[in-house]
Design a protein around this motif. Structure first.
Motif, PDB file in Angstrom:
ATOM      1  N   TYR A 192      34.893  16.738  55.643  1.00 46.04           N
ATOM      2  CA  TYR A 192      36.022  17.707  56.006  1.00 46.04           C
ATOM      3  C   TYR A 192      36.494  18.613  54.726  1.00 46.04           C
ATOM      4  N   SER A 193      37.476  19.335  55.041  1.00 46.81           N
ATOM      5  CA  SER A 193      37.720  20.435  53.812  1.00 46.81           C
ATOM      6  C   SER A 193      39.210  20.118  53.743  1.00 46.81           C
ATOM      7  N   THR A 194      39.622  20.029  52.481  1.00 47.41           N
ATOM      8  CA  THR A 194      41.063  19.876  52.098  1.00 47.41           C
ATOM      9  C   THR A 194      41.840  21.067  52.080  1.00 47.41           C
ATOM     10  N   GLN A 195      41.197  22.498  52.254  1.00 47.08           N
ATOM     11  CA  GLN A 195      41.665  23.531  52.472  1.00 47.08           C
ATOM     12  C   GLN A 195      42.695  23.572  53.810  1.00 47.08           C
ATOM     13  N   GLY A 196      43.858  23.791  53.495  1.00 50.18           N
ATOM     14  CA  GLY A 196      44.781  24.034  54.605  1.00 50.18           C
ATOM     15  C   GLY A 196      44.850  22.900  55.426  1.00 50.18           C
ATOM     16  N   LEU A 197      44.752  21.427  55.037  1.00 56.77           N
ATOM     17  CA  LEU A 197      44.586  20.419  55.606  1.00 56.77           C
ATOM     18  C   LEU A 197      45.460  19.500  55.105  1.00 56.77           C
ATOM     19  N   ASP A 198      46.403  18.757  55.998  1.00 60.51           N
ATOM     20  CA  ASP A 198      47.056  17.766  55.575  1.00 60.51           C
ATOM     21  C   ASP A 198      46.094  16.305  55.296  1.00 60.51           C
ATOM     22  N   GLU A 199      45.744  15.965  54.312  1.00 63.68           N
ATOM     23  CA  GLU A 199      44.550  14.987  53.977  1.00 63.68           C
ATOM     24  C   GLU A 199      45.253  13.685  54.201  1.00 63.68           C
ATOM     25  N   THR A 200      46.305  13.651  53.592  1.00 62.95           N
ATOM     26  CA  THR A 200      47.000  12.292  53.897  1.00 62.95           C
ATOM     27  C   THR A 200      47.010  11.908  55.528  1.00 62.95           C
ATOM     28  N   SER A 201      47.511  12.838  56.080  1.00 59.31           N
ATOM     29  CA  SER A 201      47.557  12.594  57.624  1.00 59.31           C
ATOM     30  C   SER A 201      46.311  12.213  58.424  1.00 59.31           C
ATOM     31  N   LEU A 202      45.245  13.122  57.913  1.00 57.34           N
ATOM     32  CA  LEU A 202      43.797  12.938  58.362  1.00 57.34           C
ATOM     33  C   LEU A 202      43.407  11.658  57.886  1.00 57.34           C
ATOM     34  N   LEU A 203      43.551  11.165  56.599  1.00 53.28           N
ATOM     35  CA  LEU A 203      42.903   9.796  56.339  1.00 53.28           C
ATOM     36  C   LEU A 203      43.556   8.530  57.042  1.00 53.28           C
ATOM     37  N   GLN A 204      44.922   9.101  57.240  1.00 54.74           N
ATOM     38  CA  GLN A 204      45.792   7.827  58.060  1.00 54.74           C
ATOM     39  C   GLN A 204      45.118   7.782  59.534  1.00 54.74           C
ATOM     40  N   LYS A 205      44.938   8.945  60.200  1.00 58.55           N
ATOM     41  CA  LYS A 205      44.253   8.869  61.489  1.00 58.55           C
ATOM     42  C   LYS A 205      43.172   8.160  61.602  1.00 58.55           C
ATOM     43  N   VAL A 206      42.118   8.648  60.612  1.00 52.34           N
ATOM     44  CA  VAL A 206      40.909   7.999  60.459  1.00 52.34           C
ATOM     45  C   VAL A 206      40.929   6.391  60.183  1.00 52.34           C
ATOM     46  N   SER A 207      41.884   6.056  59.477  1.00 55.19           N
ATOM     47  CA  SER A 207      42.124   4.622  59.114  1.00 55.19           C
ATOM     48  C   SER A 207      42.108   3.724  60.577  1.00 55.19           C
ATOM     49  N   ARG A 208      43.351   4.391  61.355  1.00 56.25           N
ATOM     50  CA  ARG A 208      43.732   3.945  62.465  1.00 56.25           C
ATOM     51  C   ARG A 208      42.493   3.910  63.468  1.00 56.25           C
ATOM     52  N   TYR A 209      41.892   5.149  63.554  1.00 60.08           N
ATOM     53  CA  TYR A 209      40.883   5.120  64.529  1.00 60.08           C
ATOM     54  C   TYR A 209      40.038   3.863  64.303  1.00 60.08           C
ATOM     55  N   ASN A 210      39.385   3.834  62.873  1.00 60.15           N
ATOM     56  CA  ASN A 210      38.526   2.916  62.603  1.00 60.15           C
ATOM     57  C   ASN A 210      39.137   1.462  62.944  1.00 60.15           C
ATOM     58  N   GLN A 211      40.244   1.056  62.826  1.00 57.42           N
ATOM     59  CA  GLN A 211      40.819  -0.147  63.151  1.00 57.42           C
ATOM     60  C   GLN A 211      40.606  -0.302  64.550  1.00 57.42           C
TER      61      GLN A 211
END
Length: 133
Positions: free
Chosen positions: A75-94
């Motif tokens: 992914y690219s951090t350009q124009g992205l809420d990286e914290t939100s993305l990583l939280q969603k990925v963590s929940r998805y992985n769980q």
């Protein structure tokens, strides 16, 4: 010539059937949540457009039954809420890990190679070897 008495043919035997495995039902909420998260993550990452190599990153995505990520998300951090993305990925992985445990899934336990990341033509892409989403 003497006739032989008719022989009784035994009935055809069928192999024993395995007892059905009882698998607890997944909650509809978890299934819906994982599907929604997948769609949200995909939409957030988009094309992974970037203007600098430092904006290109990766994160383990999914879960293998033996542990570790099933693949990597570039992914690219350009124009992205990286914290939100990583939280969603963590929940998805769980959620993926919980579903695999619920179903008793196993895998080959091979370690998924972690790819490098590079900026090519204005987009973040995997470089080297590795499995990506």
């Amino acid at each position: 010539m003497a006739q032989l008495p008719p022989q009784e043919i035994p009935p055809q035997q069928t192999p024993p059937q395995a007892a059905p495995v009882s698998v607890p039902a997944a909650t509809a909420n978890h299934v819906a949540e994982s599907a929604a998260l997948f769609a949200e993550i995909k939409a957030m990452v988009g094309t992974a457009a970037a203007s600098e190599p430092a904006q290109c990153k990766k994160v383990g995505f999914g879960h293998k039954p033996c542990g570790g990520p099933a693949s990597y998300l570039i992914y690219s951090t350009q124009g992205l809420d990286e914290t939100s993305l990583l939280q969603k990925v963590s929940r998805y992985n769980q959620l993926m890990q919980a579903e695999q445990q619920r179903l008793g899934l196993v895998s080959d336990c091979a370690v998924v190679p972690e790819p490098g990341v590079a900026l090519v033509g204005g987009f973040c892409v995997a470089s080297g070897t590795g499995d990506t989403f």
